[in-house]
Design a protein around this motif. Structure first.
Motif, PDB file in Angstrom:
ATOM      1  N   VAL A 276      22.556  44.434  55.405  1.00  0.00           N
ATOM      2  CA  VAL A 276      21.060  45.171  55.989  1.00  0.00           C
ATOM      3  C   VAL A 276      19.874  44.699  55.487  1.00  0.00           C
ATOM      4  N   ARG A 277      19.448  45.350  54.815  1.00  0.00           N
ATOM      5  CA  ARG A 277      18.284  45.082  53.385  1.00  0.00           C
ATOM      6  C   ARG A 277      18.536  43.691  52.237  1.00  0.00           C
TER       7      ARG A 277
ATOM      8  N   GLY B 134      11.593  47.093  55.261  1.00  0.00           N
ATOM      9  CA  GLY B 134      11.839  48.480  56.112  1.00  0.00           C
ATOM     10  C   GLY B 134      13.263  48.976  56.829  1.00  0.00           C
ATOM     11  N   ARG B 135      14.205  47.989  56.938  1.00  0.00           N
ATOM     12  CA  ARG B 135      15.542  48.043  57.393  1.00  0.00           C
ATOM     13  C   ARG B 135      16.197  48.992  56.974  1.00  0.00           C
ATOM     14  N   ARG B 136      16.792  50.209  57.256  1.00  0.00           N
ATOM     15  CA  ARG B 136      17.873  50.807  56.684  1.00  0.00           C
ATOM     16  C   ARG B 136      19.239  50.994  57.957  1.00  0.00           C
TER      17      ARG B 136
ATOM     18  N   SER C 113      18.453  45.597  66.138  1.00  0.00           N
ATOM     19  CA  SER C 113      19.995  45.212  65.108  1.00  0.00           C
ATOM     20  C   SER C 113      20.550  44.057  65.695  1.00  0.00           C
ATOM     21  N   GLU C 114      20.243  43.023  65.484  1.00  0.00           N
ATOM     22  CA  GLU C 114      21.101  41.644  66.421  1.00  0.00           C
ATOM     23  C   GLU C 114      21.649  41.120  65.709  1.00  0.00           C
ATOM     24  N   MET C 115      21.583  41.861  64.236  1.00  0.00           N
ATOM     25  CA  MET C 115      22.756  40.648  63.506  1.00  0.00           C
ATOM     26  C   MET C 115      23.862  41.793  63.709  1.00  0.00           C
ATOM     27  N   LEU C 116      24.141  43.013  63.836  1.00  0.00           N
ATOM     28  CA  LEU C 116      25.297  43.988  63.773  1.00  0.00           C
ATOM     29  C   LEU C 116      25.669  43.291  65.461  1.00  0.00           C
TER      30      LEU C 116
END
Length: 434
Positions: free
Chosen positions: A91-92, A214-216, A348-351
């Motif tokens: 995610v980061r 800032g994404r976790r 969370s589009e990648m997820l």
């Protein structure tokens, strides 16, 4: 407060048309390798069974074939676990770094699939090869959508899947023929080489992207709180399992039920690949125009193809035509399902993009499992067509219920909005606001 997804970093000079085309080709080439790796196992399943389970194939060939089907299931389970897990762990990381790393993992794990000496170790290698599958195609869809421009989510998903569908048209038939002559291990080594080339091209052509700030992982996990996300994944998992119940055993269905020779199996796979390629293109365009309408039209066509296959499975021409129709309809539905999941997932589009491939491979595992179960139970090699039709119909029934509930919720929200507007427009409401 979380940051919005980071766009591709502008290059010092505008991205040339040629480099953009090569970048899109590199993304699709990885999908081509993934499609080849996933589906060539189905075309070469008899050879894999003869090579790794010789004693069982000599004494109980139907049980041996069903057990060899676990190689398909192991890969699919790898996708199911790897799609969300790798998306969360990355995610980061920047998307360019993620996709390069995934391409390298695909190359190494596919080479291991070709080199393992026993059935158990081959299962483990196929599981590892499946781990990067969903994350790669999910990230590829996002990068492709960015390169294609605004409003191209469906086309981006279709482009990422285009390599996979072209693999079913050309790669799988050719690699199946290669494996029949030189052994199934050679086919997997060729696919590993394709992944190596993919990694090189991605490194040279895809524009650099900054890592998101800032994404976790916790931010991404919030997407799982949405009930609709689980419902859409269930529709895909059940509905798409129908085609995999047949595809997983198509080599032996074609030979022993329809009377095709081993040399004709690659042509049967090519016909399915042609249907899938055309369906993917049409599905990507249709999804950007009307996502729900694409699903409501595509599913009945998919079910009709599955039902027709039950009655034509003994005829070589009939099996070829219906198998192509089923794969075409399945592929037309895929961009719409992926776009739907991406929209539900919000930031969370990648997820969401990766979860589509997780659901897709739950259907792969479920279809292979149920198709193998009816074969092992002695119901015959034509029985998976019945299982497939039932699964496709169940998926459509869930879609209809979901669509009706969404329309009902939309009407309720509209009624509430109109009531609020009337309240504000009334003298009492005006007095209050005054």
């Amino acid at each position: 407060m979380t940051a919005a997804p980071t766009p591709l970093r502008p290059a010092a000079e505008p991205l040339s048309r040629g480099r953009r085309a090569l970048a899109l080709f590199a993304l699709a080439l990885g999908g081509f390798g993934i499609g080849s790796s996933e589906f060539v196992s189905m075309g070469l399943l008899p050879q894999i069974a003869d090579s790794l389970l010789p004693e069982m194939m000599a004494s109980r060939p139907e049980q041996g074939l069903a057990q060899a089907g676990w190689a398909i299931t192991a890969y699919a389970l790898g996708v199911v676990i790897g799609a969300p897990a790798l998306s969360l762990l990355a995610v980061r990381m920047s998307r360019t770094r993620i996709i390069l790393l995934l391409a390298i993992i695909l190359a190494v794990s596919t080479a291991l699939s070709a080199l393992m000496p026993s059935f158990g170790l081959t299962l483990a290698a196929r599981f590892l090869a499946g781990l990067p599958h969903g994350a790669y195609l999910g990230v590829a869809a996002l990068i492709a959508g960015t390169l294609l421009g605004p409003g191209s989510q469906g086309k981006g998903a279709a482009l990422a899947m285009s390599g996979l569908t072209v693999a079913t048209l050309a790669g799988v038939p050719l690699l199946t023929a290669l494996g029949q002559v030189h052994g199934w291990r050679v086919s997997f080594l060729v696919i590993a080489a394709l992944f190596t080339l993919t990694a090189l091209l991605l490194r040279l052509t895809v524009p650099a992207q900054a890592a998101p700030q800032g994404r976790r992982i916790l931010d991404e996990l919030r997407a799982f709180r949405r009930v609709q996300l689980w419902v859409v994944m269930l529709i895909a998992s059940i509905g798409f399992a129908g085609s995999f119940a047949v595809y997983s055993y198509i080599a032996d269905i074609g030979r022993q039920v329809a009377g095709l020779s081993a040399g004709h199996i690659p042509w049967l796979l090519a016909a399915a690949g042609l249907g899938a390629t055309l369906g993917n293109v049409l599905g990507g365009i249709a999804a950007d125009r009307s996502l729900m309408l694409t699903l409501l039209i595509g599913f009945p066509v998919y079910i009709a193809g599955m039902a027709a296959m039950m009655f034509t499975v003994t005829d070589p021409v009939g099996l070829t035509l219906t198998f192509a129709l089923v794969n075409g309809a399945h592929s037309a539905l895929s961009p719409a399902m992926q776009t739907w999941l991406m929209q539900i997932s919000g930031r969370s589009e990648m997820l969401g993009a990766a979860l589509h491939h997780g659901a897709f491979n739950i259907s792969n595992a479920l279809g292979a499992l149920l198709g193998g179960a009816v074969i092992a139970a002695g119901l015959g090699l034509a029985a998976p067509t019945v299982v497939g039709t039932a699964l496709a119909t169940a998926g459509f029934a869930m879609l209809l219920v979901t669509s009706a509930l969404l329309r009902l919720r939309a009407r309720r929200r509209l009624a509430q909005l109109r009531a609020a507007q009337i309240q504000l427009a009334s003298p009492e409401g005006a007095a209050v606001t005054g």
